[in-house]
Design a protein around this motif. Structure first.
Motif, PDB file in Angstrom:
ATOM      1  N   PRO A 157       0.809  -1.220   0.000  1.00 50.87           N
ATOM      2  CA  PRO A 157       0.000   0.000   0.000  1.00 50.87           C
ATOM      3  C   PRO A 157       0.846   1.276   0.000  1.00 50.87           C
ATOM      4  N   LEU A 158       1.967   1.281   0.723  1.00 52.33           N
ATOM      5  CA  LEU A 158       2.856   2.443   0.704  1.00 52.33           C
ATOM      6  C   LEU A 158       3.422   2.698  -0.684  1.00 52.33           C
ATOM      7  N   ASP A 159       3.897   1.636  -1.317  1.00 53.75           N
ATOM      8  CA  ASP A 159       4.428   1.790  -2.668  1.00 53.75           C
ATOM      9  C   ASP A 159       3.331   2.248  -3.626  1.00 53.75           C
ATOM     10  N   ALA A 160       2.120   1.742  -3.437  1.00 51.44           N
ATOM     11  CA  ALA A 160       1.009   2.126  -4.315  1.00 51.44           C
ATOM     12  C   ALA A 160       0.682   3.603  -4.185  1.00 51.44           C
ATOM     13  N   VAL A 161       0.606   4.115  -2.954  1.00 52.78           N
ATOM     14  CA  VAL A 161       0.251   5.519  -2.778  1.00 52.78           C
ATOM     15  C   VAL A 161       1.362   6.423  -3.327  1.00 52.78           C
ATOM     16  N   ARG A 162       2.618   6.042  -3.122  1.00 46.24           N
ATOM     17  CA  ARG A 162       3.724   6.824  -3.694  1.00 46.24           C
ATOM     18  C   ARG A 162       3.656   6.812  -5.218  1.00 46.24           C
ATOM     19  N   ARG A 163       3.389   5.633  -5.809  1.00 45.93           N
ATOM     20  CA  ARG A 163       3.297   5.512  -7.270  1.00 45.93           C
ATOM     21  C   ARG A 163       2.137   6.338  -7.810  1.00 45.93           C
ATOM     22  N   GLU A 164       0.976   6.221  -7.175  1.00 48.04           N
ATOM     23  CA  GLU A 164      -0.204   6.948  -7.653  1.00 48.04           C
ATOM     24  C   GLU A 164       0.022   8.463  -7.624  1.00 48.04           C
ATOM     25  N   VAL A 165       0.625   8.968  -6.562  1.00 44.28           N
ATOM     26  CA  VAL A 165       0.898  10.411  -6.479  1.00 44.28           C
ATOM     27  C   VAL A 165       1.912  10.814  -7.553  1.00 44.28           C
ATOM     28  N   ARG A 166       2.915   9.991  -7.762  1.00 41.52           N
ATOM     29  CA  ARG A 166       3.913  10.275  -8.806  1.00 41.52           C
ATOM     30  C   ARG A 166       3.255  10.282 -10.183  1.00 41.52           C
ATOM     31  N   GLU A 167       2.415   9.272 -10.466  1.00 38.78           N
ATOM     32  CA  GLU A 167       1.772   9.179 -11.778  1.00 38.78           C
ATOM     33  C   GLU A 167       0.712  10.256 -11.983  1.00 38.78           C
ATOM     34  N   GLU A 168      -0.148  10.453 -10.992  1.00 38.25           N
ATOM     35  CA  GLU A 168      -1.304  11.335 -11.171  1.00 38.25           C
ATOM     36  C   GLU A 168      -0.985  12.812 -10.970  1.00 38.25           C
ATOM     37  N   LEU A 169      -0.022  13.129 -10.072  1.00 31.89           N
ATOM     38  CA  LEU A 169       0.283  14.528  -9.752  1.00 31.89           C
ATOM     39  C   LEU A 169       1.696  14.951 -10.138  1.00 31.89           C
TER      40      LEU A 169
END
Length: 156
Positions: free
Chosen positions: A48-60
């Motif tokens: 979940p930590l890696d996912a939230v970091r990835r999502e913020v990197r990709e989306e924002l």
């Protein structure tokens, strides 16, 4: 198409705040979609930590620092329709984003069409009630995670 894997799908999101305690919210690039917090589905073999970091990197387009002690809330959500599965939603308390950092936000247009700062009253009116229910107390409270279960008795 293979059958869905057993278990619960998992989502991970992050509470990113401004120096004045406003909350960064994002709007999906879908008609009539409600505002959300940055984050998304946890992919297979991803934490979940890696996912939230990835999502913020990709989306924002931002690199954020979030660690396991930033866990803010975990919620089990019962499916609301027969074609859906129960899921787990994990939320982290994220960083305070300074104005210069906010100026670097670059939206992924396939996923998001807008972002904005919202104070708590605005966030309560714009975000889905299930997300609002997870945001209780101070936004930056490391080490004091909330666990919730949302049941929809008799709706399936």
């Amino acid at each position: 198409m293979p059958p869905p894997t057993p278990g619960h799908p998992v989502t991970a999101s992050v509470l990113i705040t401004s120096p004045t305690d406003d909350l960064l919210i994002v709007h999906p690039a879908k008609p009539d979609a409600p505002w959300q917090l940055p984050g998304g589905i946890v992919e297979q073999n991803e934490s979940p930590l890696d996912a939230v970091r990835r999502e913020v990197r990709e989306e924002l387009g931002l690199e954020i620092h979030v660690d396991e002690w930033d866990l803010f809330a975990v919620e089990w959500l019962q499916a609301t329709r027969p074609d859906r599965r129960d899921r787990l939603a994990i939320m982290f308390a994220g960083p305070v984003l300074e104005p210069l950092d906010a100026d670097r936000i670059t939206l992924q247009p396939e996923e998001l069409d807008m972002w904005r700062w919202a104070d708590r009253a605005e966030a309560r009116s714009l975000l889905h009630p299930a997300i609002v229910a997870r945001i209780v107390g101070p936004l930056q409270t490391p080490g004091s995670a909330l666990y919730r279960e949302t049941r929809h008795e008799g709706t399936l």
